[in-house]
Design an enzyme around this catalytic site. Sequence first.
Site, PDB file in Angstrom:
ATOM      1  N   GLY A 235      -0.675   6.811  -1.048  1.00 13.94           N
ATOM      2  CA  GLY A 235      -0.475   6.689  -2.486  1.00 13.94           C
ATOM      3  C   GLY A 235      -1.080   7.868  -3.203  1.00 13.94           C
ATOM      4  O   GLY A 235      -2.259   8.173  -3.007  1.00 13.94           O
TER       5      GLY A 235
ATOM      6  N   CYS B 205       0.476   1.463  -1.162  1.00 13.20           N
ATOM      7  CA  CYS B 205      -0.964   1.508  -1.376  1.00 13.20           C
ATOM      8  C   CYS B 205      -1.747   1.693  -0.093  1.00 13.20           C
ATOM      9  O   CYS B 205      -1.254   1.465   1.005  1.00 13.20           O
ATOM     10  CB  CYS B 205      -1.460   0.205  -2.010  1.00 13.20           C
ATOM     11  SG  CYS B 205      -0.633  -0.281  -3.515  1.00 13.20           S
TER      12      CYS B 205
ATOM     13  N   ASN C 232      -2.697  -4.118  -0.927  1.00 14.23           N
ATOM     14  CA  ASN C 232      -1.558  -3.375  -0.397  1.00 14.23           C
ATOM     15  C   ASN C 232      -0.488  -4.376  -0.005  1.00 14.23           C
ATOM     16  O   ASN C 232      -0.743  -5.298   0.760  1.00 14.23           O
ATOM     17  CB  ASN C 232      -1.985  -2.553   0.818  1.00 14.23           C
ATOM     18  CG  ASN C 232      -0.816  -1.890   1.537  1.00 14.23           C
ATOM     19  OD1 ASN C 232      -0.836  -1.727   2.746  1.00 14.23           O
ATOM     20  ND2 ASN C 232       0.200  -1.490   0.806  1.00 14.23           N
ATOM     21  N   GLY C 233       0.719  -4.198  -0.541  1.00 15.57           N
ATOM     22  CA  GLY C 233       1.814  -5.086  -0.188  1.00 15.57           C
ATOM     23  C   GLY C 233       2.566  -5.561  -1.413  1.00 15.57           C
ATOM     24  O   GLY C 233       2.391  -5.030  -2.515  1.00 15.57           O
TER      25      GLY C 233
ATOM     26  N   TYR D 263       7.072   6.391   9.658  1.00 21.08           N
ATOM     27  CA  TYR D 263       6.839   7.335   8.569  1.00 21.08           C
ATOM     28  C   TYR D 263       5.526   7.166   7.817  1.00 21.08           C
ATOM     29  O   TYR D 263       4.823   8.132   7.554  1.00 21.08           O
ATOM     30  CB  TYR D 263       8.013   7.235   7.591  1.00 21.08           C
ATOM     31  CG  TYR D 263       7.872   8.050   6.323  1.00 21.08           C
ATOM     32  CD1 TYR D 263       7.595   9.411   6.357  1.00 21.08           C
ATOM     33  CD2 TYR D 263       8.039   7.453   5.081  1.00 21.08           C
ATOM     34  CE1 TYR D 263       7.475  10.158   5.191  1.00 21.08           C
ATOM     35  CE2 TYR D 263       7.926   8.190   3.904  1.00 21.08           C
ATOM     36  CZ  TYR D 263       7.635   9.542   3.968  1.00 21.08           C
ATOM     37  OH  TYR D 263       7.517  10.267   2.820  1.00 21.08           O
TER      38      TYR D 263
END
Length: 475
Positions: free
Chosen positions: A41, A14, A114-115, A255
Amino acid sequence: MQYDPIWDKIHEECGVLGIYDKTVEIPRYIYWGLFALQHRGQESGGMALTDGTDIHTYRGMGLISSVFEKGVPEEDGHIGIGHVRYSTTGSNNPRNIQPLAVYTAMGEIALAHNGNLTNTRLLREALEDSGATFQTTMDSEVIVNLIGRSKKKTFEERIIDSVKQIRGAYSLVLMTKEKMYGARDPYGFRPLCIGRTGTGGWVLASETCALDAIGAAFVRDVKPGEFIEIGENGLRSVIFAAADRKQVCSFEYIYFARPDSIIDGQDVYQARLNMGREMWNETRYDADLVISVPDSGTTAAIGYAMASGIPFNHGLIKNRYMGRTFIKPNQKQRELAVRMKLNVVKSVVGGKRIVMVDDSIVRGTTSGIICKLLREAGAKEVYMCVSAPPVKYSCFYGIDTSVRKELIAAGLNVEEIRKYIGVDKLHFISESGLARAMPEVPKENMCLACFNNDYPTDIPVTGEEGEKYALEGKC
């Protein structure tokens, strides 16, 4: 089971964004910021906005440009939050689109997360036992339930009370109709930064590239274990928890993050250049040409070329108009899908000894097909360098990894992987080389659990059940 041959990558889950500003057009700025975070995302996205009376959500499946293809909303409030999501296989349910907005006894609140939490199951079961109902499979809904059921007197106290109960990785952006909030877990697994707009407003974002997109200035990163409150009186900060060590996800630098972002003081582009330089120092391959697997391997490939003096060229061309292609898992169809995604420039690679740089190898299927394509195009030899160490273990902190038995490095050593993918030489960057590539983030402050099994927190369940858990209910 559907299989995406191009998805031989680890995926972030996310991106989150929030803006508090009384002078700008909030919906448009949220849209621009989410556009900049689209790499985090691509399956769904949305925004929550207030008109000063209520909070309204606008959400949909697909890219942000598709979700808002008819235009952005026209709310005229001064707060908005947004979210982009990359779900795991089988969990791309429209009910799981964020931001989530719920009514509580104190009023409405919306959340973007996010997570991945590691104690979701225990918390969810306890909430259900006490009468809570759930509309999604996300651990994010556990958080809003905790906030709604907290007995504290203010929203600020309720949020802090709730985040003290959750474990794992989280960067949160929340809003009511009056204020905006942010929180980062005590280990700092996932990034979150603070910015200022040119008109004196405030921004919370997963990456600095979102600040750049809306013309906001970077102020600082949210600290691990920090709670942020933004309202009429400006920004207030509280440290609600502390961990024994910071644990920034190393894959953000390898990345996930956009190369033009800066995370916890480390320039991502420079980190990837340095990874290429470190791989040259560790290999010293005698070659004619350096190429990358585009786009994620390109910066490290340039670094390898700069350090070695071996020329860099574009040996593989990426089709940028192809989405995810789900096909049946047989080798012929996988190969056809890779050919749709990548094509070899024969005049560049023909007769050459090639160093091919990629960011990671997960299952190994795509790497093997690319090597075959290079040989068909006349490459004399193919040496592969990977700017991540071998991925041997599942992640429980918000990365979409396979179950461990599907990670090629979990069962094969480097020589066996080399033979499997068909390259002449194969090198994974060392953990020490990776650490040297990121001088602003000390090795002890990086999470390397997917490489070395050194998990900084308790993981939910051991064995295959725990690995299945890692693929369920994420953000």
